[in-house]
Motif scaffolding. Structure first.
Motif, short mmCIF file in Angstrom:
data_model
loop_
_atom_site.label_atom_id
_atom_site.label_comp_id
_atom_site.label_asym_id
_atom_site.label_seq_id
_atom_site.Cartn_x
_atom_site.Cartn_y
_atom_site.Cartn_z
N ALA A 140 0.83 -1.21 0.00
CA ALA A 140 0.00 0.00 0.00
C ALA A 140 0.87 1.26 0.00
O ALA A 140 0.46 2.30 -0.52
CB ALA A 140 -0.92 -0.01 1.22
N ASP A 149 -6.99 -2.36 6.98
CA ASP A 149 -7.79 -2.06 5.80
C ASP A 149 -7.37 -0.70 5.23
O ASP A 149 -6.70 0.08 5.91
CB ASP A 149 -9.29 -2.11 6.10
CG ASP A 149 -9.75 -1.02 7.05
OD1 ASP A 149 -9.35 0.15 6.87
OD2 ASP A 149 -10.52 -1.33 7.97
N PRO A 150 -7.75 -0.40 3.98
CA PRO A 150 -7.29 0.83 3.33
C PRO A 150 -7.63 2.11 4.09
O PRO A 150 -6.81 3.04 4.15
CB PRO A 150 -7.99 0.79 1.98
CG PRO A 150 -8.14 -0.66 1.69
CD PRO A 150 -8.45 -1.28 3.02
N LEU A 189 -10.53 2.66 -3.92
CA LEU A 189 -9.37 3.14 -3.17
C LEU A 189 -9.46 4.64 -2.93
O LEU A 189 -9.17 5.13 -1.84
CB LEU A 189 -8.07 2.82 -3.91
CG LEU A 189 -7.48 1.42 -3.73
CD1 LEU A 189 -6.21 1.29 -4.55
CD2 LEU A 189 -7.19 1.14 -2.26
N GLY A 216 -3.86 -7.39 1.28
CA GLY A 216 -4.69 -6.63 2.19
C GLY A 216 -6.06 -7.29 2.30
O GLY A 216 -6.39 -8.20 1.52
#
Length: 264
Positions: free
Chosen positions: A95, A237-238, A167, A158
């Motif tokens: 990421a 998580d994002p 995203l 992820g």
């Protein structure tokens, strides 16, 4: 190298292939030195997707398969203790690579990446890869690594499959400001990497190749089971990731002013 390994008395090697044009040759040297020094336990940090890469289209990705073969072949070599207790972690797209686009996010409110509109991928936080590796490296069993880890091929992505738009939505939620995704061409992506990344050229090639895997639909999966089983935790998580790096993506005063003027 053999002398150094012997002098340290190390019984464990964590092999992280370097971002270098001669990555494979460097790994050959390290593995051969480990064999001569009889380093028993070897953990290799490989790359998720390398098995789906094609040698003529994604050679930088595919060479991780060659490195895996190099490491795992020691298991059958009776002349050395190296590889007696092996483990491989195939880490997904980091990421942190998305930080390359923070200037566009800050100034223009966009995340530009050549991943197309339809397919998804699951970026993984580097800290989660490090945590999984730490558990493996510190585990001990009768034959080297903990028996729960020894001989395992662990794939780690992820926890959230996301398109570029999803995203960007995660960034927007984390920062409480609007950020949108922009699908760009591979040629444009090369220009962005050339101007904004200080990585080795081979690493830039690797990133571009991974984007082509996304566009081909070969990254439409998540793999977190091994991480949860080994660490007892869940990967970041994002939204949580972008909160950690909020300062990198927050809009500049100039962008805020433009947005306010546009609203008026």
């Amino acid at each position: 190298m053999v002398k150094t390994l012997k002098e340290t008395g190390a019984d464990t090697l964590c092999l992280v292939p370097p971002a270098h044009n001669e990555k494979f040759d460097i790994c050959v040297e390290l593995v051969n030195a480990a064999k001569k020094a009889n380093v028993q336990n070897v953990l290799l940090i490989s790359s998720a997707g390398c098995d789906l890469a094609e040698r003529d289209k994604q050679p930088r990705l595919r060479e991780f398969v060659d490195i895996e073969t190099l490491v795992l072949s020691s298991k059958g070599d009776a002349s050395t203790s190296t590889g007696h207790s092996p483990c491989v972690i195939r880490a997904g797209f980091y990421a942190e690579n998305l930080l390359l686009y923070s200037p566009q996010a800050k100034n223009d409110g966009i995340i530009p990446a050549p991943v197309g509109r339809d397919h998804k991928f699951a970026p993984v936080a580097l800290g989660d890869v490090a945590l999984l590796a730490a558990h493996v490296l510190s585990g001990k069993g009768q034959h080297g690594f903990d028996d729960k880890h020894r001989g395992q091929l662990m794939v780690l992505t992820g926890p959230m499959l996301a398109t570029g738009d999803e995203l960007a939505a995660a960034v927007s939620k984390a920062l409480d400001t609007e950020v949108v995704f922009e699908d760009i061409s591979m040629a444009e992506a090369k220009k962005v990497l050339h101007t904004q990344s200080h990585n080795d050229e081979s690493e830039k090639e690797y990133l571009l190749e991974y984007y082509t895997l996304v566009r081909e639909g070969k990254t439409n999966y998540i793999s977190t089971t091994a991480f949860v089983n080994v660490t007892g935790q869940h990967p970041q998580d994002p939204v949580e990731f972008f909160k950690v790096y909020a300062e990198e993506f927050k809009p500049t005063p100039a962008r805020k002013k433009r947005k306010t003027e546009a609203g008026n």
